[in-house]
Design a protein around this motif. Structure first.
Motif, PDB file in Angstrom:
ATOM      1  N   GLU A   1      18.471 -61.904   5.853  1.00 36.44           N
ATOM      2  CA  GLU A   1      19.557 -62.748   6.359  1.00 36.44           C
ATOM      3  C   GLU A   1      20.862 -61.964   6.414  1.00 36.44           C
ATOM      4  O   GLU A   1      21.621 -62.072   7.383  1.00 36.44           O
ATOM      5  CB  GLU A   1      19.715 -63.994   5.487  1.00 36.44           C
ATOM      6  N   ASP A   2      21.128 -61.162   5.385  1.00 33.83           N
ATOM      7  CA  ASP A   2      22.338 -60.343   5.371  1.00 33.83           C
ATOM      8  C   ASP A   2      22.328 -59.323   6.502  1.00 33.83           C
ATOM      9  O   ASP A   2      23.348 -59.088   7.149  1.00 33.83           O
ATOM     10  CB  ASP A   2      22.496 -59.627   4.027  1.00 33.83           C
ATOM     11  N   MET A   3      21.162 -58.713   6.750  1.00 30.94           N
ATOM     12  CA  MET A   3      21.057 -57.738   7.835  1.00 30.94           C
ATOM     13  C   MET A   3      21.249 -58.417   9.191  1.00 30.94           C
ATOM     14  O   MET A   3      21.909 -57.875  10.081  1.00 30.94           O
ATOM     15  CB  MET A   3      19.710 -57.015   7.782  1.00 30.94           C
ATOM     16  N   LYS A   4      20.698 -59.616   9.339  1.00 32.55           N
ATOM     17  CA  LYS A   4      20.845 -60.356  10.595  1.00 32.55           C
ATOM     18  C   LYS A   4      22.320 -60.701  10.824  1.00 32.55           C
ATOM     19  O   LYS A   4      22.843 -60.530  11.929  1.00 32.55           O
ATOM     20  CB  LYS A   4      20.003 -61.625  10.550  1.00 32.55           C
ATOM     21  N   THR A   5      22.991 -61.160   9.785  1.00 30.72           N
ATOM     22  CA  THR A   5      24.412 -61.485   9.885  1.00 30.72           C
ATOM     23  C   THR A   5      25.231 -60.247  10.226  1.00 30.72           C
ATOM     24  O   THR A   5      26.116 -60.302  11.084  1.00 30.72           O
ATOM     25  CB  THR A   5      24.904 -62.107   8.561  1.00 30.72           C
ATOM     26  N   ALA A   6      24.938 -59.132   9.567  1.00 33.08           N
ATOM     27  CA  ALA A   6      25.660 -57.892   9.836  1.00 33.08           C
ATOM     28  C   ALA A   6      25.439 -57.452  11.279  1.00 33.08           C
ATOM     29  O   ALA A   6      26.378 -56.995  11.950  1.00 33.08           O
ATOM     30  CB  ALA A   6      25.222 -56.794   8.875  1.00 33.08           C
ATOM     31  N   SER A   7      24.225 -57.602  11.763  1.00 36.79           N
ATOM     32  CA  SER A   7      23.922 -57.239  13.152  1.00 36.79           C
ATOM     33  C   SER A   7      24.695 -58.123  14.124  1.00 36.79           C
ATOM     34  O   SER A   7      25.263 -57.633  15.113  1.00 36.79           O
ATOM     35  CB  SER A   7      22.426 -57.361  13.400  1.00 36.79           C
ATOM     36  N   GLN A   8      24.727 -59.420  13.853  1.00 40.62           N
ATOM     37  CA  GLN A   8      25.470 -60.337  14.720  1.00 40.62           C
ATOM     38  C   GLN A   8      26.958 -60.028  14.698  1.00 40.62           C
ATOM     39  O   GLN A   8      27.621 -60.053  15.743  1.00 40.62           O
ATOM     40  CB  GLN A   8      25.216 -61.789  14.289  1.00 40.62           C
ATOM     41  N   ASN A   9      27.493 -59.717  13.523  1.00 43.31           N
ATOM     42  CA  ASN A   9      28.906 -59.364  13.412  1.00 43.31           C
ATOM     43  C   ASN A   9      29.212 -58.077  14.183  1.00 43.31           C
ATOM     44  O   ASN A   9      30.238 -57.972  14.848  1.00 43.31           O
ATOM     45  CB  ASN A   9      29.324 -59.202  11.952  1.00 43.31           C
ATOM     46  N   ALA A  10      28.312 -57.107  14.087  1.00 47.69           N
ATOM     47  CA  ALA A  10      28.510 -55.852  14.815  1.00 47.69           C
ATOM     48  C   ALA A  10      28.492 -56.093  16.323  1.00 47.69           C
ATOM     49  O   ALA A  10      29.290 -55.504  17.063  1.00 47.69           O
ATOM     50  CB  ALA A  10      27.436 -54.841  14.424  1.00 47.69           C
ATOM     51  N   LYS A  11      27.601 -56.962  16.782  1.00 52.17           N
ATOM     52  CA  LYS A  11      27.548 -57.281  18.213  1.00 52.17           C
ATOM     53  C   LYS A  11      28.845 -57.938  18.668  1.00 52.17           C
ATOM     54  O   LYS A  11      29.365 -57.619  19.740  1.00 52.17           O
ATOM     55  CB  LYS A  11      26.365 -58.202  18.514  1.00 52.17           C
ATOM     56  N   LEU A  12      29.368 -58.866  17.866  1.00 47.85           N
ATOM     57  CA  LEU A  12      30.628 -59.523  18.221  1.00 47.85           C
ATOM     58  C   LEU A  12      31.780 -58.518  18.275  1.00 47.85           C
ATOM     59  O   LEU A  12      32.613 -58.558  19.178  1.00 47.85           O
ATOM     60  CB  LEU A  12      30.953 -60.634  17.225  1.00 47.85           C
ATOM     61  N   LYS A  13      31.823 -57.612  17.314  1.00 45.92           N
ATOM     62  CA  LYS A  13      32.890 -56.616  17.285  1.00 45.92           C
ATOM     63  C   LYS A  13      32.773 -55.648  18.462  1.00 45.92           C
ATOM     64  O   LYS A  13      33.778 -55.234  19.035  1.00 45.92           O
ATOM     65  CB  LYS A  13      32.885 -55.861  15.958  1.00 45.92           C
ATOM     66  N   LEU A  14      31.548 -55.304  18.839  1.00 40.43           N
ATOM     67  CA  LEU A  14      31.341 -54.450  20.004  1.00 40.43           C
ATOM     68  C   LEU A  14      31.791 -55.177  21.273  1.00 40.43           C
ATOM     69  O   LEU A  14      32.463 -54.597  22.127  1.00 40.43           O
ATOM     70  CB  LEU A  14      29.875 -54.039  20.123  1.00 40.43           C
ATOM     71  N   GLU A  15      31.431 -56.448  21.386  1.00 40.40           N
ATOM     72  CA  GLU A  15      31.850 -57.246  22.532  1.00 40.40           C
ATOM     73  C   GLU A  15      33.376 -57.331  22.604  1.00 40.40           C
ATOM     74  O   GLU A  15      33.967 -57.209  23.685  1.00 40.40           O
ATOM     75  CB  GLU A  15      31.243 -58.652  22.431  1.00 40.40           C
ATOM     76  N   LEU A  16      34.026 -57.501  21.451  1.00 35.31           N
ATOM     77  CA  LEU A  16      35.485 -57.544  21.403  1.00 35.31           C
ATOM     78  C   LEU A  16      36.076 -56.209  21.852  1.00 35.31           C
ATOM     79  O   LEU A  16      37.032 -56.171  22.619  1.00 35.31           O
ATOM     80  CB  LEU A  16      35.963 -57.902  19.999  1.00 35.31           C
ATOM     81  N   ARG A  17      35.499 -55.126  21.389  1.00 34.52           N
ATOM     82  CA  ARG A  17      36.002 -53.793  21.757  1.00 34.52           C
ATOM     83  C   ARG A  17      35.875 -53.569  23.270  1.00 34.52           C
ATOM     84  O   ARG A  17      36.790 -53.045  23.904  1.00 34.52           O
ATOM     85  CB  ARG A  17      35.236 -52.712  20.979  1.00 34.52           C
ATOM     86  N   GLU A  18      34.734 -53.956  23.840  1.00 35.24           N
ATOM     87  CA  GLU A  18      34.536 -53.810  25.279  1.00 35.24           C
ATOM     88  C   GLU A  18      35.532 -54.674  26.057  1.00 35.24           C
ATOM     89  O   GLU A  18      36.060 -54.242  27.088  1.00 35.24           O
ATOM     90  CB  GLU A  18      33.099 -54.174  25.654  1.00 35.24           C
ATOM     91  N   LEU A  19      35.801 -55.861  25.554  1.00 40.26           N
ATOM     92  CA  LEU A  19      36.767 -56.743  26.191  1.00 40.26           C
ATOM     93  C   LEU A  19      38.169 -56.153  26.139  1.00 40.26           C
ATOM     94  O   LEU A  19      38.920 -56.189  27.121  1.00 40.26           O
ATOM     95  CB  LEU A  19      36.732 -58.119  25.525  1.00 40.26           C
ATOM     96  N   GLU A  20      38.527 -55.560  25.008  1.00 37.51           N
ATOM     97  CA  GLU A  20      39.834 -54.920  24.876  1.00 37.51           C
ATOM     98  C   GLU A  20      39.959 -53.718  25.807  1.00 37.51           C
ATOM     99  O   GLU A  20      41.018 -53.485  26.395  1.00 37.51           O
ATOM    100  CB  GLU A  20      40.082 -54.516  23.421  1.00 37.51           C
ATOM    101  N   ASP A  21      38.869 -52.949  25.957  1.00 43.78           N
ATOM    102  CA  ASP A  21      38.885 -51.826  26.897  1.00 43.78           C
ATOM    103  C   ASP A  21      39.099 -52.324  28.326  1.00 43.78           C
ATOM    104  O   ASP A  21      39.868 -51.734  29.095  1.00 43.78           O
ATOM    105  CB  ASP A  21      37.584 -51.022  26.815  1.00 43.78           C
ATOM    106  N   HIS A  22      38.417 -53.408  28.682  1.00 42.94           N
ATOM    107  CA  HIS A  22      38.575 -53.984  30.016  1.00 42.94           C
ATOM    108  C   HIS A  22      40.004 -54.482  30.227  1.00 42.94           C
ATOM    109  O   HIS A  22      40.579 -54.295  31.309  1.00 42.94           O
ATOM    110  CB  HIS A  22      37.567 -55.122  30.229  1.00 42.94           C
ATOM    111  N   LEU A  23      40.580 -55.085  29.207  1.00 46.30           N
ATOM    112  CA  LEU A  23      41.972 -55.527  29.298  1.00 46.30           C
ATOM    113  C   LEU A  23      42.913 -54.351  29.543  1.00 46.30           C
ATOM    114  O   LEU A  23      43.848 -54.453  30.350  1.00 46.30           O
ATOM    115  CB  LEU A  23      42.383 -56.265  28.026  1.00 46.30           C
ATOM    116  N   MET A  24      42.679 -53.231  28.882  1.00 45.30           N
ATOM    117  CA  MET A  24      43.524 -52.053  29.086  1.00 45.30           C
ATOM    118  C   MET A  24      43.420 -51.568  30.528  1.00 45.30           C
ATOM    119  O   MET A  24      44.420 -51.189  31.140  1.00 45.30           O
ATOM    120  CB  MET A  24      43.135 -50.923  28.117  1.00 45.30           C
TER     121      MET A  24
END
Length: 170
Positions: free
Chosen positions: A27-50
């Motif tokens: 469960e902890d690994m699944k949560t960490a994976s989901q959090n990493a995906k969200l952070k990656l999505e946020l980073r890609e969105l910020e790059d697109h905004l730039m």
């Protein structure tokens, strides 16, 4: 026979604990994976905004220099797209924040009023320092001596290091 029954029960308890630990780990690994995906999505969105901000600057410059024929996307359209992307970014940041809280009560920034993580030292939205979140942790006095030669942690009453034989200073 009673010994084997006790041994069997102990093994069952051990098996149940091991299973529980592995389930929690998954469960902890699944949560960490989901959090990493969200952070990656946020980073890609910020790059697109730039990229959009850069395009907006180019578009605005060309519009001001009466070179509208060279403008690929009018600045009005870019502004609308930037607003939409900023709404997406804010929603993602909130989602990441509330996943990080994981049931903990969120605090509010005294300057901008937005929700912040309980252990945050600075507001993620306005950058204000959150002074009231500093915790003082009292450390216990060590119950060992550290050897200056080999860095072994020996019992506090030791006169010599059990690993290398160095005498402890008094």
């Amino acid at each position: 026979m009673d010994l084997f029954n006790q041994l069997g029960k102990s093994m069952e308890k051990f098996g149940a604990r091991a299973k529980d630990i592995s389930v929690r780990g998954m469960e902890d690994m699944k949560t960490a994976s989901q959090n990493a995906k969200l952070k990656l999505e946020l980073r890609e969105l910020e790059d697109h905004l730039m990229e959009l901000y850069q395009e907006l600057g180019r578009s605005y410059y060309l519009e001001q220099r009466n070179q509208k024929s060279k403008v690929e996307v009018p600045s009005e359209e870019l502004l609308l797209e930037i607003d939409e992307e900023n709404r997406k970014r804010e929603a993602l940041e909130h989602q990441i924040l509330y996943r990080a809280l994981d049931g903990k009560e969120a605090d509010s920034c005294p300057v901008c009023g937005k929700k912040v993580a309980p252990d945050a030292l600075f507001c993620a939205y306005c950058g204000s320092k959150l002074n009231d979140h500093v915790e003082v942790i009292e450390m216990e006095k060590p119950k060992f001596k550290l050897c200056s030669h080999c860095h072994y942690e020996a019992e506090i009453e030791s006169t010599f290091c059990p690993r290398c034989g160095t005498e402890f200073s008094r």
